[in-house]
Design a protein around this motif. Structure first.
Motif, PDB file in Angstrom:
ATOM      1  N   LYS A 161       0.827  -1.206   0.000  1.00  0.00           N
ATOM      2  CA  LYS A 161       0.000   0.000   0.000  1.00  0.00           C
ATOM      3  C   LYS A 161       0.866   1.264   0.000  1.00  0.00           C
ATOM      4  N   GLY A 162       0.352   2.295  -0.693  1.00  0.00           N
ATOM      5  CA  GLY A 162       0.952   3.613  -0.592  1.00  0.00           C
ATOM      6  C   GLY A 162       2.045   3.945  -1.574  1.00  0.00           C
ATOM      7  N   PHE A 163       2.372   3.038  -2.496  1.00  0.00           N
ATOM      8  CA  PHE A 163       3.426   3.334  -3.471  1.00  0.00           C
ATOM      9  C   PHE A 163       2.837   4.049  -4.689  1.00  0.00           C
ATOM     10  N   TRP A 164       3.616   5.000  -5.200  1.00  0.00           N
ATOM     11  CA  TRP A 164       3.179   5.790  -6.357  1.00  0.00           C
ATOM     12  C   TRP A 164       4.343   5.928  -7.347  1.00  0.00           C
ATOM     13  N   PRO A 165       4.581   4.881  -8.156  1.00  0.00           N
ATOM     14  CA  PRO A 165       5.627   4.970  -9.164  1.00  0.00           C
ATOM     15  C   PRO A 165       5.119   5.703 -10.400  1.00  0.00           C
ATOM     16  N   ALA A 166       6.053   6.288 -11.160  1.00  0.00           N
ATOM     17  CA  ALA A 166       5.637   7.014 -12.362  1.00  0.00           C
ATOM     18  C   ALA A 166       6.788   7.088 -13.365  1.00  0.00           C
ATOM     19  N   PHE A 167       6.424   6.966 -14.624  1.00  0.00           N
ATOM     20  CA  PHE A 167       7.299   7.214 -15.776  1.00  0.00           C
ATOM     21  C   PHE A 167       6.592   8.307 -16.557  1.00  0.00           C
ATOM     22  N   TRP A 168       7.162   9.536 -16.539  1.00  0.00           N
ATOM     23  CA  TRP A 168       6.426  10.668 -17.071  1.00  0.00           C
ATOM     24  C   TRP A 168       7.366  11.701 -17.671  1.00  0.00           C
ATOM     25  N   MET A 169       6.762  12.702 -18.314  1.00  0.00           N
ATOM     26  CA  MET A 169       7.513  13.796 -18.930  1.00  0.00           C
ATOM     27  C   MET A 169       6.900  15.111 -18.462  1.00  0.00           C
ATOM     28  N   TYR A 170       7.769  16.087 -18.201  1.00  0.00           N
ATOM     29  CA  TYR A 170       7.269  17.372 -17.691  1.00  0.00           C
ATOM     30  C   TYR A 170       8.234  18.485 -18.084  1.00  0.00           C
ATOM     31  N   GLY A 171       7.678  19.685 -18.380  1.00  0.00           N
ATOM     32  CA  GLY A 171       8.544  20.819 -18.658  1.00  0.00           C
ATOM     33  C   GLY A 171       7.852  21.919 -19.422  1.00  0.00           C
ATOM     34  N   GLY A 172       8.645  22.922 -19.825  1.00  0.00           N
ATOM     35  CA  GLY A 172       8.111  24.061 -20.550  1.00  0.00           C
ATOM     36  C   GLY A 172       7.682  25.168 -19.618  1.00  0.00           C
ATOM     37  N   THR A 173       7.199  26.260 -20.196  1.00  0.00           N
ATOM     38  CA  THR A 173       6.790  27.428 -19.417  1.00  0.00           C
ATOM     39  C   THR A 173       5.357  27.331 -18.913  1.00  0.00           C
ATOM     40  N   ALA A 215       7.122   7.677  -5.419  1.00  0.00           N
ATOM     41  CA  ALA A 215       6.641   8.506  -4.310  1.00  0.00           C
ATOM     42  C   ALA A 215       5.800   7.652  -3.361  1.00  0.00           C
ATOM     43  N   LEU A 216       5.497   8.199  -2.193  1.00  0.00           N
ATOM     44  CA  LEU A 216       4.615   7.566  -1.222  1.00  0.00           C
ATOM     45  C   LEU A 216       3.387   8.441  -1.045  1.00  0.00           C
ATOM     46  N   THR A 217       2.203   7.824  -1.019  1.00  0.00           N
ATOM     47  CA  THR A 217       0.962   8.592  -0.894  1.00  0.00           C
ATOM     48  C   THR A 217       0.589   8.788   0.569  1.00  0.00           C
ATOM     49  N   SER A 218      -0.074   9.897   0.814  1.00  0.00           N
ATOM     50  CA  SER A 218      -0.559  10.240   2.145  1.00  0.00           C
ATOM     51  C   SER A 218      -2.080  10.169   2.146  1.00  0.00           C
ATOM     52  N   PRO A 219      -2.734  10.392   3.291  1.00  0.00           N
ATOM     53  CA  PRO A 219      -4.205  10.442   3.308  1.00  0.00           C
ATOM     54  C   PRO A 219      -4.775  11.539   2.407  1.00  0.00           C
ATOM     55  N   ASN A 220      -3.960  12.524   2.042  1.00  0.00           N
ATOM     56  CA  ASN A 220      -4.401  13.599   1.152  1.00  0.00           C
ATOM     57  C   ASN A 220      -3.968  13.367  -0.295  1.00  0.00           C
ATOM     58  N   GLY A 221      -3.662  12.125  -0.641  1.00  0.00           N
ATOM     59  CA  GLY A 221      -3.200  11.797  -1.978  1.00  0.00           C
ATOM     60  C   GLY A 221      -4.316  11.834  -3.007  1.00  0.00           C
ATOM     61  N   PRO A 222      -4.016  11.469  -4.255  1.00  0.00           N
ATOM     62  CA  PRO A 222      -5.014  11.509  -5.331  1.00  0.00           C
ATOM     63  C   PRO A 222      -6.221  10.628  -5.022  1.00  0.00           C
ATOM     64  N   ALA A 223      -7.354  10.969  -5.618  1.00  0.00           N
ATOM     65  CA  ALA A 223      -8.565  10.179  -5.428  1.00  0.00           C
ATOM     66  C   ALA A 223      -8.313   8.743  -5.850  1.00  0.00           C
ATOM     67  N   GLY A 224      -8.720   7.801  -4.998  1.00  0.00           N
ATOM     68  CA  GLY A 224      -8.534   6.390  -5.292  1.00  0.00           C
ATOM     69  C   GLY A 224      -7.249   5.805  -4.763  1.00  0.00           C
ATOM     70  N   SER A 225      -6.371   6.637  -4.218  1.00  0.00           N
ATOM     71  CA  SER A 225      -5.094   6.141  -3.708  1.00  0.00           C
ATOM     72  C   SER A 225      -5.250   5.622  -2.280  1.00  0.00           C
ATOM     73  N   SER A 226      -4.327   4.750  -1.887  1.00  0.00           N
ATOM     74  CA  SER A 226      -4.295   4.212  -0.535  1.00  0.00           C
ATOM     75  C   SER A 226      -3.031   4.701   0.151  1.00  0.00           C
TER      76      SER A 226
END
Length: 261
Positions: free
Chosen positions: A22-34, A144-155
């Motif tokens: 429970k509580g793991f939040w792995p991601a492979f993503w891209m981010y950037g720009g203005t 990342a690790l999720t908290s009680p205030n994490g995304p909807a549906g997360s544990s």
């Protein structure tokens, strides 16, 4: 992992597996720009069997991201899988283990039919996806690790979460599109008050013509980002954005029309 280099259109792939618990939040993503461009190729915050894909962009330039996500159940993400994203000018394709699971189109007709690059189109109503990324982004892989205030549906993490744990990555591969590709985008389109012009290369000039072809505004830019107030222009005029790359020997030109309401 946070790549130093920024990427735009191309193919992006990683083979990886997430830890169980429970509580793991792995991601492979891209981010950037203005303006907050983002593509979530592999995202999982709601258990080890639910894959999330997402794209985001600050379309209005007000620091509010517009997203377009879709989830897929039935995977065991603690096992090795290959996650692939093919980012094109007109669409973004998501694949898992070389099987296509989702295609997001940049522009569609009023009936929802996709418009692909090179299609012959007639006058009419078309819808532009506000969350479509328009700028170069860095590749990121993180756990990342999720908290009680994490995304909807997360544990959130609890006493059963196995710590320490590892998000394992076998490889990351990138195929960039060949040539000196230059793209320009105008938003919003149609527009009535202000237009924003963005590009992955320097825009030398912004030129606005009326419907009869008469030039009514010519403005130097010299940047990849430009805003222009169009409230005083009459209806049915068109904006023609011409941009040239200064770092290649042969001049390349890209044009886009925007109808003013």
């Amino acid at each position: 992992m946070w790549a130093k280099k920024r990427f735009f259109h191309g193919k992006f792939e990683a083979r990886c597996r997430m830890p169980g618990g429970k509580g793991f939040w792995p991601a492979f993503w891209m981010y950037g720009g203005t303006r907050g461009n983002e593509i979530d190729i592999f995202d999982s915050y709601a258990g080890t069997d639910k894959l999330v894909t997402n794209i985001l962009h600050d379309f209005e330039g007000n620091n509010k991201l517009v997203g377009c996500n879709e989830s897929f159940n039935g995977y065991d993400l603690t096992q090795w899988h290959t996650f692939t994203c093919i980012f094109d000018f007109d669409k973004i394709s998501f694949l898992v283990d070389d099987k296509l699971v989702r295609v997001v189109h940049r522009i569609v007709t009023a009936s929802g039919q996709p418009i692909n690059c090179g299609d012959k189109i007639s006058p009419g109503t078309y819808f532009y996806l506000k969350s479509y990324p328009l700028e170069q982004m860095r590749i990121i892989l993180n756990l990342a690790l999720t908290s009680p205030n994490g995304p909807a549906g997360s544990s959130p993490v609890d006493e059963t979460t196995p710590l320490p744990s590892v998000f394992e990555v076998d490889y990351v591969k990138v195929w960039e599109q060949g040539g000196e590709e230059i793209n320009v985008s105008v938003s919003p389109n149609p527009a009535s008050e202000k237009i924003t012009v963005t590009s992955n290369a320097v825009i030398n000039s912004l030129i606005i013509y009326n419907a009869s072809g008469q030039k009514i505004l010519s403005s130097p830019v010299g940047n990849t980002f430009f805003n222009e107030d169009i409230k005083n222009f009459k209806r049915y005029q068109y904006t023609d954005i011409k941009k040239f790359s200064a770092y290649i020997a042969t001049r390349r030109q890209s044009e886009e029309l925007i109808k003013l309401l």
